[in-house]
Design a protein around this motif. Structure first.
Motif, PDB file in Angstrom:
ATOM      1  N   LYS A 269      50.023  47.070  -4.069  1.00 38.24           N
ATOM      2  CA  LYS A 269      51.268  47.053  -3.288  1.00 38.24           C
ATOM      3  C   LYS A 269      51.760  45.636  -3.032  1.00 38.24           C
ATOM      4  N   ALA A 270      50.851  44.726  -2.744  1.00 37.12           N
ATOM      5  CA  ALA A 270      51.175  43.330  -2.419  1.00 37.12           C
ATOM      6  C   ALA A 270      49.888  42.537  -2.628  1.00 37.12           C
ATOM      7  N   PRO A 271      49.976  41.190  -2.693  1.00 40.45           N
ATOM      8  CA  PRO A 271      48.743  40.428  -2.917  1.00 40.45           C
ATOM      9  C   PRO A 271      47.616  40.845  -1.968  1.00 40.45           C
ATOM     10  N   GLY A 272      46.534  41.304  -2.549  1.00 43.68           N
ATOM     11  CA  GLY A 272      45.368  41.700  -1.774  1.00 43.68           C
ATOM     12  C   GLY A 272      45.481  43.067  -1.112  1.00 43.68           C
ATOM     13  N   VAL A 273      46.557  43.793  -1.395  1.00 42.84           N
ATOM     14  CA  VAL A 273      46.778  45.068  -0.714  1.00 42.84           C
ATOM     15  C   VAL A 273      46.970  46.205  -1.719  1.00 42.84           C
ATOM     16  N   PHE A 274      46.180  47.268  -1.571  1.00 37.57           N
ATOM     17  CA  PHE A 274      46.347  48.478  -2.375  1.00 37.57           C
ATOM     18  C   PHE A 274      46.734  49.621  -1.441  1.00 37.57           C
ATOM     19  N   GLY A 275      47.550  50.549  -1.950  1.00 38.55           N
ATOM     20  CA  GLY A 275      47.964  51.687  -1.133  1.00 38.55           C
ATOM     21  C   GLY A 275      48.011  52.956  -1.958  1.00 38.55           C
TER      22      GLY A 275
END
Ligand SMILES: [Zn+2]
Ligand SMILES: [Zn+2]
Length: 280
Positions: A269-275
């Motif tokens: 989803k964003a740097p360092g972020v999974f959703g």
């Protein structure tokens, strides 16, 4: 619905084939919406043979090529990542290395085990056992199989809890050449799943195992069930070392995920972020 492969290697780590551009074309041909290059970070682990990592002086080249391909192929989302080895004594150095490039995520892996009682795993130690190295499989003769797994999961938990990784790679790698657990590791699985949940990491369904002697995705169905019970999310990764292996085995991975009770897969989803997304 996004189709994504988050574990892909390149020629720069010496044991893969095909250009990075060929790999992108293969990903497009496989119908992927998203791919992540995650080659081995040039961490200075000494080996008796050639290194499996990107050479330190080639790391900028790796980063530049991923960023170039991202621009050249806007029809697929191309993420910049690395697969990084975890050593308990290496965290400051690892943190430093990971800050050198605009990484979208980091796959945390354990490939080495400390050998013998009381011998701490050490990044500079030449005695650590490359548990997935074809040349080092003779070591099993000196080891108790289940103790190897217990130690492996201990390292994995330390890696997850370090906070440096978002995706945990091939979480039961010792089975690669067919050494499966013998006894009941249920408690060990539960402990590991609890630790991963607390650390907020994602587990990859790594399909490379299907192409190895174990003929099984990492993690095993029993271990994946433990992750599901704790609510640890999943991603898909082929661990491709050649363009033809990109997204290979993903149908089997979806079947495995469903049979463990998963209805969602996590995507970047964003740097360092999974959703979460619905499982296709
Ligand atoms: Zn690996
Ligand atoms: Zn890998």
């Amino acid at each position: 619905l996004k189709k994504a492969d988050y574990h892909i290697h390149t020629v720069l780590s010496h044991h893969a084939e095909g250009s990075m551009e060929d790999t992108v074309r293969a990903a497009l041909a496989a119908g992927l919406d998203e791919m992540g290059f995650s080659d081995h970070l040039p961490f200075p682990k000494p080996r008796s043979g050639p290194s499996w990592n990107i050479e330190p002086d080639e790391y900028p080249k790796y980063v530049d090529e991923v960023l170039r391909l991202r621009k050249a192929y806007p029809q697929i989302a191309i993420r910049l990542a690395v697969e990084a080895d975890f050593f308990p004594d290496c965290l400051p150095r690892l943190r430093e290395l990971l800050a050198q490039a605009p990484l979208d995520y980091v796959v945390g892996s354990v490939h080495y085990l400390g050998m013998g009682p009381g011998l701490a795993l050490h990044a500079e130690s030449k005695r650590d056992w490359g548990v997935d190295s074809p040349e080092e499989q003779g070591e099993w003769a000196n080891q108790d199989v289940d103790r190897v797994y217990v130690e492996y999961f201990r390292q994995m938990r330390l890696a997850a809890e370090s906070g440096l990784f978002q995706v945990m790679g091939h979480v039961d790698l010792p089975k690669k050449f067919g050494q499966f657990p013998r006894g009941d590791l249920t408690l060990e699985y539960a402990r590991t799943a609890e630790s991963f949940k607390k650390a907020g990491v994602v587990v990859e369904l790594n399909t490379a195992g299907l192409r190895k002697r174990c003929k099984e995705i990492y993690p095993s169905p029993g271990l994946l069930k433990a992750f599901r019970t704790q609510g640890v999310p999943i991603t898909f990764g082929s661990d491709a070392h050649a363009p033809a292996d990109v997204a290979k085995g993903f149908d089997a991975a979806a079947v495995l995920a469903r049979s463990a009770g998963y209805e969602e897969v996590h995507v970047w989803k964003a740097p360092g972020v999974f959703g979460p997304e619905k499982l296709a």
